[in-house]
Design an enzyme around this catalytic site. Structure first.
Site, PDB file in Angstrom:
ATOM      1  CE1 TYR A  57      -3.178   0.236   4.730  1.00 51.73           C
ATOM      2  CE2 TYR A  57      -2.419  -0.863   6.904  1.00 51.73           C
ATOM      3  CZ  TYR A  57      -2.303  -0.624   5.440  1.00 51.73           C
ATOM      4  OH  TYR A  57      -1.154  -1.141   4.811  1.00 51.73           O
ATOM      5  CE  LYS A  99      -4.044   0.774  -1.237  1.00 45.50           C
ATOM      6  NZ  LYS A  99      -4.591   0.041   0.022  1.00 45.50           N
ATOM      7  CE1 TYR A 131      -3.736  -1.390  -5.605  1.00 53.36           C
ATOM      8  CE2 TYR A 131      -4.122  -3.839  -5.277  1.00 53.36           C
ATOM      9  CZ  TYR A 131      -3.979  -2.705  -5.040  1.00 53.36           C
ATOM     10  OH  TYR A 131      -4.152  -2.596  -3.447  1.00 53.36           O
ATOM     11  CB  VAL A 153      -0.123  -5.956   4.016  1.00 53.07           C
ATOM     12  CG1 VAL A 153      -1.385  -5.476   4.428  1.00 53.07           C
ATOM     13  CG2 VAL A 153      -0.008  -6.389   2.610  1.00 53.07           C
ATOM     14  CB  SER A 181      -0.894  -0.140   1.161  1.00 59.14           C
ATOM     15  OG  SER A 181      -2.113  -0.658   0.884  1.00 59.14           O
TER      16      SER A 181
HETATM   17  N1  LIG Z   1      -2.721  -2.695   3.027  1.00 62.21           N
HETATM   18  C1  LIG Z   1      -1.927  -3.034   1.764  1.00 62.21           C
HETATM   19  O1  LIG Z   1      -0.676  -3.054   1.693  1.00 62.21           O
HETATM   20  C2  LIG Z   1      -2.569  -3.773   0.736  1.00 62.21           C
HETATM   21  C3  LIG Z   1      -2.058  -4.077  -0.394  1.00 62.21           C
HETATM   22  C4  LIG Z   1      -2.386  -5.114  -0.929  1.00 62.21           C
HETATM   23  N2  LIG Z   1      -1.439  -5.191  -2.497  1.00 62.21           N
HETATM   24  C5  LIG Z   1      -3.830  -5.474  -1.315  1.00 62.21           C
HETATM   25  O2  LIG Z   1      -4.406  -4.777  -2.198  1.00 62.21           O
HETATM   26  O3  LIG Z   1      -4.344  -6.069  -0.789  1.00 62.21           O
END
Ligand SMILES: NC(=O)CC[C@H](N)C(=O)O
Length: 308
Positions: free
Chosen positions: A244, A68, A192, A262, A65
């Site tokens: 988050y 993002k 993605y 994550v 994430s």
């Molecule tokens: N929180 C994350 O790092 C989520 C990224 C992960 N690639 C997902 O889409 O679930």
């Protein structure tokens, strides 16, 4: 330039490491389950190109994430604010990153670009004639931010996520039904999942954090890599939604723009001072690096990092 280490930072890492056994490595992306839960490393990168580190900073992590915020910057550069925020909103959700529930209330606009639904809508906007060209554009933008053209991606992690992405697939179909995206869902998921699998070490991550800390300027050269208003906007989302549904507590305890993933990565930007890259794969129940957050709390107190 090699990073120096200090006893003080090493001690903070050793102290924070004690918390890693209270966390768990992400395993919903099977390839991530191989990470070492006891690992904890940090790099701090200053705008004059000097850095300080502790732990094994050459250990690689996939961005997950953290990517993002970087695709958001690229989409804003490509399209401008109005077009991007026509597709995605500004508000924190207070829900887990992969939650679908609020999409029902706001079907034509995921609430923000840091949740999966919003990030998928942002990646949808990345320009390019096909999935390969779009991913290449994301990768070269990230290489430029890190000043490291050897950055690549982990095919194993990308494929592992792609094959198990049914929740993200569901989010995409929901977005497509409501006209937020209009492309082939598999193509979007290909871009993605590769974007999330871009791989680097904490030093690269700290250097990118430093670019944001300096409002878009490259460390040392002061070359502009991101327009100042885009860097500012990205940092604002890092504060309000970067950790988050733990972003409020993080703002109180640490008080800097930061984005987690994550894989256990955290990128931090201490405005006008330095960037931080952390790798600590053991996660708390909200999906943030448990050791990484403890480490940032103690760093924030010691180095007076909070912007509030
Ligand atoms: N929180 C994350 O790092 C989520 C990224 C992960 N690639 C997902 O889409 O679930």
């Amino acid at each position: 330039m090699p990073c120096r280490t200090t006893d003080e930072l090493n001690e903070l890492v050793q102290e924070a490491k004690k918390y890693t056994d209270g966390g768990k490595v992400a395993d919903y992306i099977p390839a991530l389950a191989k990470a070492n839960p006891e690992e904890l490393s940090v790099a701090i990168f200053h705008d004059d190109g000097t850095c300080v580190s502790a732990g094994d900073i050459h250990q690689k992590l996939t961005l997950q994430s953290v990517s993002k915020v970087l695709t958001l910057a690229l989409a804003l550069i490509d399209y401008g604010e109005e077009a991007v925020f026509d597709k995605v909103g500004y508000e924190p959700t207070g829900d887990p990153f992969n939650s679908i529930v609020k999409l029902e209330f706001s079907p034509s606009k995921p609430l923000n670009p840091m949740i999966n639904a919003g990030a998928l809508a942002v990646t949808h906007m990345i320009k390019g004639k096909d999935a390969d060209e779009r991913f290449e554009r994301i990768l070269s933008f990230i290489q430029e931010l890190a000043g490291n053209s050897s950055i690549g991606y982990s095919d194993e992690v990308a494929v592992s996520e792609y094959e198990t992405s049914d929740l993200n697939r569901a989010l995409c179909y929901f977005l497509k039904q409501h006209g937020v995206i209009d492309e082939d869902v598999e193509e979007l998921l290909e871009v993605y999942t590769k974007q999330c699998a871009i791989e680097m070490d904490c030093l690269d991550l700290a250097r990118i954090g430093c670019v944001f800390a300096m409002d878009g300027l490259e460390p040392v050269t002061n070359r502009r890599l991101i327009p100042a208003h885009v860097a500012r906007l990205c940092k604002t989302f890092m504060v309000t939604c970067g950790m988050y549904n733990a972003s409020g507590e993080f703002a109180v305890r640490v008080g800097i723009p930061a984005k987690s993933g994550v894989s256990g990565g955290i990128m931090g930007s201490v405005p006008n001072r330095f960037g931080i890259g952390i790798l600590g794969p053991a996660l708390d129940e909200k999906g943030n690096s448990i050791g990484g957050i403890k480490l940032l709390e103690s760093m924030s107190a010691k180095y007076k990092m909070s912007m509030f």
